[in-house]
Design a protein around this motif. Structure first.
Motif, PDB file in Angstrom:
ATOM      1  N   GLU A   1       5.345  -7.064   8.332  1.00 37.73           N
ATOM      2  CA  GLU A   1       4.980  -5.734   7.860  1.00 37.73           C
ATOM      3  C   GLU A   1       6.215  -4.842   7.852  1.00 37.73           C
ATOM      4  O   GLU A   1       6.957  -4.789   8.836  1.00 37.73           O
TER       5      GLU A   1
ATOM      6  N   THR B   1       0.854  -1.177   0.000  1.00 43.61           N
ATOM      7  CA  THR B   1       0.000   0.000   0.000  1.00 43.61           C
ATOM      8  C   THR B   1       0.897   1.235   0.000  1.00 43.61           C
ATOM      9  O   THR B   1       2.126   1.117  -0.037  1.00 43.61           O
ATOM     10  N   ASP B   2       0.303   2.406   0.087  1.00 47.47           N
ATOM     11  CA  ASP B   2       1.114   3.630   0.126  1.00 47.47           C
ATOM     12  C   ASP B   2       1.907   3.746   1.414  1.00 47.47           C
ATOM     13  O   ASP B   2       2.933   4.429   1.460  1.00 47.47           O
ATOM     14  N   GLN B   3       1.453   3.085   2.476  1.00 45.97           N
ATOM     15  CA  GLN B   3       2.092   3.233   3.782  1.00 45.97           C
ATOM     16  C   GLN B   3       2.988   2.060   4.171  1.00 45.97           C
ATOM     17  O   GLN B   3       3.939   2.225   4.929  1.00 45.97           O
ATOM     18  N   ALA B   4       2.704   0.856   3.662  1.00 43.28           N
ATOM     19  CA  ALA B   4       3.427  -0.322   4.160  1.00 43.28           C
ATOM     20  C   ALA B   4       3.417  -1.435   3.124  1.00 43.28           C
ATOM     21  O   ALA B   4       2.653  -1.399   2.140  1.00 43.28           O
ATOM     22  N   CYS B   5       4.281  -2.419   3.372  1.00 44.27           N
ATOM     23  CA  CYS B   5       4.343  -3.620   2.548  1.00 44.27           C
ATOM     24  C   CYS B   5       4.182  -4.827   3.466  1.00 44.27           C
ATOM     25  O   CYS B   5       4.798  -4.898   4.535  1.00 44.27           O
TER      26      CYS B   5
ATOM     27  N   SER C   1       7.702  -0.873   6.649  1.00 47.32           N
ATOM     28  CA  SER C   1       7.315   0.465   6.218  1.00 47.32           C
ATOM     29  C   SER C   1       7.704   0.672   4.770  1.00 47.32           C
ATOM     30  O   SER C   1       8.720   0.162   4.292  1.00 47.32           O
TER      31      SER C   1
ATOM     32  N   GLU D   1       8.585   2.867   1.201  1.00 53.29           N
ATOM     33  CA  GLU D   1       9.210   4.071   0.653  1.00 53.29           C
ATOM     34  C   GLU D   1       8.673   4.286  -0.750  1.00 53.29           C
ATOM     35  O   GLU D   1       8.167   3.364  -1.400  1.00 53.29           O
ATOM     36  N   ASP D   2       8.811   5.496  -1.238  1.00 53.18           N
ATOM     37  CA  ASP D   2       8.283   5.845  -2.546  1.00 53.18           C
ATOM     38  C   ASP D   2       9.130   5.208  -3.655  1.00 53.18           C
ATOM     39  O   ASP D   2      10.313   5.538  -3.794  1.00 53.18           O
TER      40      ASP D   2
END
Length: 367
Positions: free
Chosen positions: A106, A92-96, A108, A110-111
Motif C-alpha cells: 500500500e 483510490t483517492d487516498q492510496a494505491c 499513499s 498523490e493527485d
C-alpha cells in the motif's frame, strides 16, 4: 483505477520509464511515474521537465479506467523483489495498492493532476528513420559527447536533417564522431546549419527503445525541443542551449597515408599496450612503418610495454601518440566485420578513421 498485469512485462516498462525520473532534488511530484489507463491503452509517463517519456504498455487487463501516480523507486523495488508473476494495481483517492497472490503493498496517493504534461506526437511533418539504422548511428557517436560542462554545447549529439539524409555528430573537443544514414522526409524541413543538440541522457533513452530494427522512428526537430516516436514510445527532450563548433573544419582533407585496419587485431594490440600506459597521461605511441605497426607505452615506476602487429602499409614511417581510450571507444562501436581506414598526415595533425561512406572519426594526437 484497477488493472491486472504480468510482473515481468510491467517491470521492463517501468525500468525504461525510470530513466526519465530525475536523480537529483526536483519537484517531489516528479519522483513518480504516472499511469493513465483507458479501455484501449495504458500509458506510462515520466519526466524531469527537460526529458519526457511516454510508453504504451501492452498485456494488461483493464477493469476500471483512471489515473494514478506511483513512486518510481518504490514500484521498481516491488516489481523486482516480489515473486508473484500476476499482479493487480488498484488506486483510490487516498492510496494505491499492488497485490499479488501472497503479497500486498500500500502506497499513499498523490493527485495525478499535479503531474506535468508530457508532449504527444501528433504532427504530420517529420522525418522517418529505420530503428535499426538509428540505433547504430547513436551507438557510433554517443560515446564521443562531453561529460563535463565546456565552452560549447557538447554534452549532447548534434542532429542535422538534410533532404533524405540524417546526420549525427558528437565531440568532446578531443575527438569527433560523425555518421550519416537515410531518412525519409514527410513534409519535414532541412535543419542543416541549425543547432539541434539533443542531450546525451535523451539519446540513451531513445536508444533503449529501439528494440525492433524494422520499425520506423518519426523525428521532429523544433527550435528548442525534439520529439522521437516509435511504435510504442515517445521521447521528448529540450535541446541544449549554446553554440556547436563548426565541426567540418577539423576533418583532415589531404592525408599522406592511408592504412586499412582489421578491428579485432588492432583493438587487441591497443588494449595490450595500454596496460603499461601512465595513469595521468594515458599515452600510447604508435609507429606506422612498412608492413608493421609498433605500439609502446611506459609507466612512471619503470614499467613499459611493446606490441607489434602486421599492417598493409608501404609508405614512410609516421609516429603519433593517442589516448588509447579514444580509439577503443570507437572500435567497440563498430561491427567485427568492419574494416576502418586510418588516414594520417603526420605525427602532430589529427588522425581520421573512415568506415564505409557514412562514418568518420577524428582523433587529436597527444604531444
Amino acid at each position: 483505477m484497477k488493472l491486472q498485469c504480468q510482473r515481468t512485462e510491467l517491470l521492463a516498462a517501468v525500468q525504461l520509464a525510470a530513466a526519465a525520473v530525475p536523480t537529483r532534488d526536483h519537484k517531489p511530484v516528479l519522483r513518480n511515474l504516472k499511469v493513465a489507463v483507458n479501455l484501449e491503452r495504458c500509458s506510462l509517463l515520466a519526466t524531469d521537465l527537460e526529458l519526457g517519456f511516454r510508453l504504451e504498455v501492452g498485456g494488461l487487463i483493464v477493469e476500471e479506467p483512471g489515473e494514478v501516480l506511483l513512486p518510481a523507486k518504490r514500484v521498481l523495488d516491488i516489481l523486482r523483489e516480489t515473486s508473484d508473476e500476476s499482479l493487480s494495481i488498484e488506486a483510490t483517492d487516498q492510496a494505491c495498492f499492488v497485490r499479488g497472490l501472497n503479497t500486498e503493498f500500500e502506497m499513499s496517493g498523490e493527485d495525478p493532476a499535479c503531474f506535468p504534461e508530457v508532449p504527444v506526437f501528433t504532427e504530420d511533418q517529420y522525418h522517418g528513420i529505420g530503428a535499426g539504422t538509428l540505433r547504430e548511428m547513436i551507438r557510433r557517436t554517443i560515446f564521443a559527447t562531453a561529460t563535463e560542462q565546456v565552452r560549447y554545447a557538447l554534452q549532447g549529439v548534434l542532429w542535422e536533417l538534410e533532404g533524405e539524409t540524417a546526420r549525427l555528430v558528437a565531440t568532446d573537443a578531443r575527438r569527433l564522431a560523425m555518421v550519416e544514414g537515410p531518412a525519409v522526409p514527410h513534409g519535414g524541413e532541412d535543419t542543416k546549419d541549425v543547432n539541434h543538440v539533443v542531450p546525451t541522457k535523451a539519446m540513451h533513452l531513445l536508444e533503449k527503445n529501439l528494440r525492433n530494427p524494422e520499425e520506423k522512428v518519426r523525428v521532429i526537430l523544433r527550435p528548442n525541443e525534439a520529439l522521437f516516436k516509435t511504435a510504442h514510445a515517445t521521447v521528448y527532450s529540450r535541446l541544449i542551449d549554446g553554440r556547436y563548433p563548426t565541426y567540418r573544419e577539423v576533418i583532415p582533407k589531404k592525408p599522406k597515408a592511408k592504412i586499412l585496419l582489421a578491428i579485432g587485431p588492432f583493438l587487441t594490440s591497443i588494449k595490450q599496450a595500454a596496460i603499461m600506459a601512465n595513469d595521468e597521461s594515458r599515452k600510447v605511441a604508435f609507429s606506422f612503418a612498412k608492413t608493421k605497426l609498433t605500439l609502446e607505452a611506459s609507466e612512471v615506476a619503470g614499467g613499459r610495454s611493446k606490441v607489434e602487429m602486421p599492417i598493409d602499409y608501404s609508405g614512410k614511417t609516421i609516429e603519433i601518440a593517442f589516448n588509447p581510450q579514444c580509439l577503443t571507444d570507437m572500435l567497440r562501436a563498430l561491427d567485427d566485420q568492419d574494416q576502418p581506414t586510418l588516414e594520417l598526415t603526420d605525427g602532430k595533425s589529427p588522425a581520421l578513421f573512415r568506415c564505409g561512406d557514412c562514418y568518420l572519426y577524428v582523433v587529436m594526437p597527444l604531444c
